[in-house]
Write an enzyme that holds these catalytic residues in place. Structure first.
Site, mmCIF file in Angstrom:
data_model
loop_
_atom_site.group_PDB
_atom_site.id
_atom_site.type_symbol
_atom_site.label_atom_id
_atom_site.label_comp_id
_atom_site.label_asym_id
_atom_site.label_seq_id
_atom_site.Cartn_x
_atom_site.Cartn_y
_atom_site.Cartn_z
ATOM 1 C CG HIS A 94 -13.972 -8.624 -0.469
ATOM 2 N ND1 HIS A 94 -13.004 -9.185 -1.278
ATOM 3 C CD2 HIS A 94 -13.318 -8.211 0.637
ATOM 4 C CE1 HIS A 94 -11.825 -9.108 -0.681
ATOM 5 N NE2 HIS A 94 -11.997 -8.510 0.492
ATOM 6 C CG HIS A 123 -12.191 -9.509 5.502
ATOM 7 N ND1 HIS A 123 -11.329 -10.571 5.363
ATOM 8 C CD2 HIS A 123 -12.046 -8.754 4.380
ATOM 9 C CE1 HIS A 123 -10.682 -10.459 4.217
ATOM 10 N NE2 HIS A 123 -11.099 -9.375 3.595
ATOM 11 C CG ASP A 144 -11.069 -10.987 10.705
ATOM 12 O OD1 ASP A 144 -11.636 -10.793 9.615
ATOM 13 O OD2 ASP A 144 -9.863 -11.326 10.783
ATOM 14 N N GLY A 197 -4.419 -11.709 3.643
ATOM 15 C CA GLY A 197 -3.217 -11.279 4.342
ATOM 16 C C GLY A 197 -2.278 -10.552 3.394
ATOM 17 C CG HIS A 214 -7.799 -10.878 -0.461
ATOM 18 N ND1 HIS A 214 -8.620 -11.849 0.055
ATOM 19 C CD2 HIS A 214 -8.171 -9.709 0.119
ATOM 20 C CE1 HIS A 214 -9.467 -11.293 0.925
ATOM 21 N NE2 HIS A 214 -9.213 -9.994 0.976
ATOM 22 C CD GLU A 254 -6.409 -4.803 -0.471
ATOM 23 O OE1 GLU A 254 -6.993 -4.063 0.339
ATOM 24 O OE2 GLU A 254 -6.229 -6.017 -0.250
ATOM 25 C CG ASP A 290 -11.831 -5.016 2.481
ATOM 26 O OD1 ASP A 290 -11.817 -6.241 2.717
ATOM 27 O OD2 ASP A 290 -10.804 -4.361 2.257
#
Length: 370
Positions: A24, A26, A28, A185, A212, A215, A305
């Site tokens: 996991h 990202h 970006d 998102g 996701h 969370e 993350d």
């Protein structure tokens, strides 16, 4: 730099040397601050800081609000500089090199292609640009004597309606670097039931799914992820702890039906302690659900993350658990092996990764602790 103690707790040097698996992370959310500066300057995109150190501090502070919504706002600056094929390839290449330097031997880079079309790229062109960067990064790491394998995880933004389009993209590139599908998102209010046909489509085309869940939202989100979305893994999943009643100080626990389902099926939890602290999932590393869930035999994995926003790495995440939650080398090998067996690759490839790379790497470090 710390050293190890007699209780089998490795220090920084030993942790840095360990082979790591990252499920996991990202794309970006892992840019180098200097790269953001250079690409933003070329794109005439204004930034909140003018030097790399100050920019790194700004990202961490902005993400440290305790709100997932505020945390996600920081991505406006990273996605803004990832709108051309060259920029996407550069970011992907640097991500691979940074992970390899941290000892990561297998990683899945997740990102949402739909957020990178402002410069005129088509979805497929964006995927191919990222793959070119990944391939270059793997080759460059190998030239440095570092082994790493990396796959793309394509995500659809929950609040948008391009889920089916991105799912089709994942199917198209399933054998060309893409290893799975995700939705990301704002979690609360945008559950998997929003586009039910997507999950059947992905299952019919044998595309692995991580969602996701657990969370920013709770058990309903997790339940939909595993039952409607048929998720092979849960992105975070920390709030499964809400379906567990701890009835004694010795760790005795009473699991609810959903918690039993997740544990019985050994659905890997992609837990991200530092990020979770930033978004209010827990107050400290010591109280983060990761340790209790691991003790209860959930399939716990450890992840970064967003390395930029959290100013973290796999070495940092491991070190925090050793220092703040009393983890030992055995705990670290457990979550690493669990992550390898939960990776979106074939069974024989998982076995080879565990037996030929991970276990020998841990045994080498363990020998240094004796």
């Amino acid at each position: 730099m710390t050293t190890h103690d007699p209780g089998g707790r490795p220090g920084e040097a030993q942790i840095r040397a360990l082979p790591k698996v990252l499920l996991h992370d990202h794309l970006d959310g892992g840019l180098r601050p200097q790269t953001v500066l250079e690409l933003a300057d070329a794109a005439a995109h204004p930034l909140p800081a003018s030097d790399a150190d100050s920019l790194a501090e700004w990202f961490r502070d902005a993400a440290d609000s305790g709100s997932l919504v505020r945390y996600l706002e920081t991505f406006a600056h990273t996605t803004a500089v990832m709108q051309t094929a060259d920029n996407l390839a550069r970011v992907a290449r640097e991500a691979v090199l940074d992970l390899a330097a941290d000892g990561v031997v297998y990683a899945e880079q997740r990102w949402a292609p739909e957020q990178h079309l402002a410069g005129g790229l088509a979805l497929a062109e964006a995927v191919e640009a990222v793959q070119a960067g990944i391939d270059d990064g793997i080759a460059a790491a190998a030239a440095q004597g570092r082994f790493i394998r990396v796959g793309q995880l394509l995500g659809a933004m929950r609040q948008a309606d391009r889920w089916q389009e991105v799912a089709q993209l994942a199917v198209t590139y399933r054998d060309a670097g893409v290893v799975g599908f995700d939705i990301a998102g704002p979690e609360d209010g945008f559950l998997p039931s929003r586009h039910l046909p997507v999950w059947r489509y992905l299952a019919e085309h044998d595309v692995p799914v991580t969602i996701h869940a657990g969370e920013a939202a709770g058990l309903d989100s997790i339940g939909q992820a595993v039952h409607l979305g048929q998720a092979d893994r849960l992105g975070h999943g920390a709030r499964i702890i809400d379906d567990i009643a701890f009835v004694a100080d010795d760790g005795t626990a009473d699991l609810g039906r959903l918690a039993h389902w997740v544990r019985d099926h050994q659905i890997p939890l992609e837990l991200c302690p530092t990020s979770n602290l930033q978004t209010g999932v827990a107050d400290s590393v010591a109280t983060h659900p990761i340790t209790r869930l691991k003790e209860l035999d959930f399939a716990v994995t450890l992840n970064t993350d967003n390395r930029l926003m959290s100013r973290t790495s796999m070495t940092h995440e491991m070190q925090r658990l050793v220092d703040g939650a009393g983890w030992t080398l055995d705990d670290l090998v457990d979550v690493t092996v669990t992550a390898a067996w939960g990776a979106f690759m074939h069974h024989d490839e998982r076995r080879d990764l565990v037996e030929q790379v991970i276990l020998p790497g841990f045994q080498k470090v363990e020998g240094a602790l004796v």
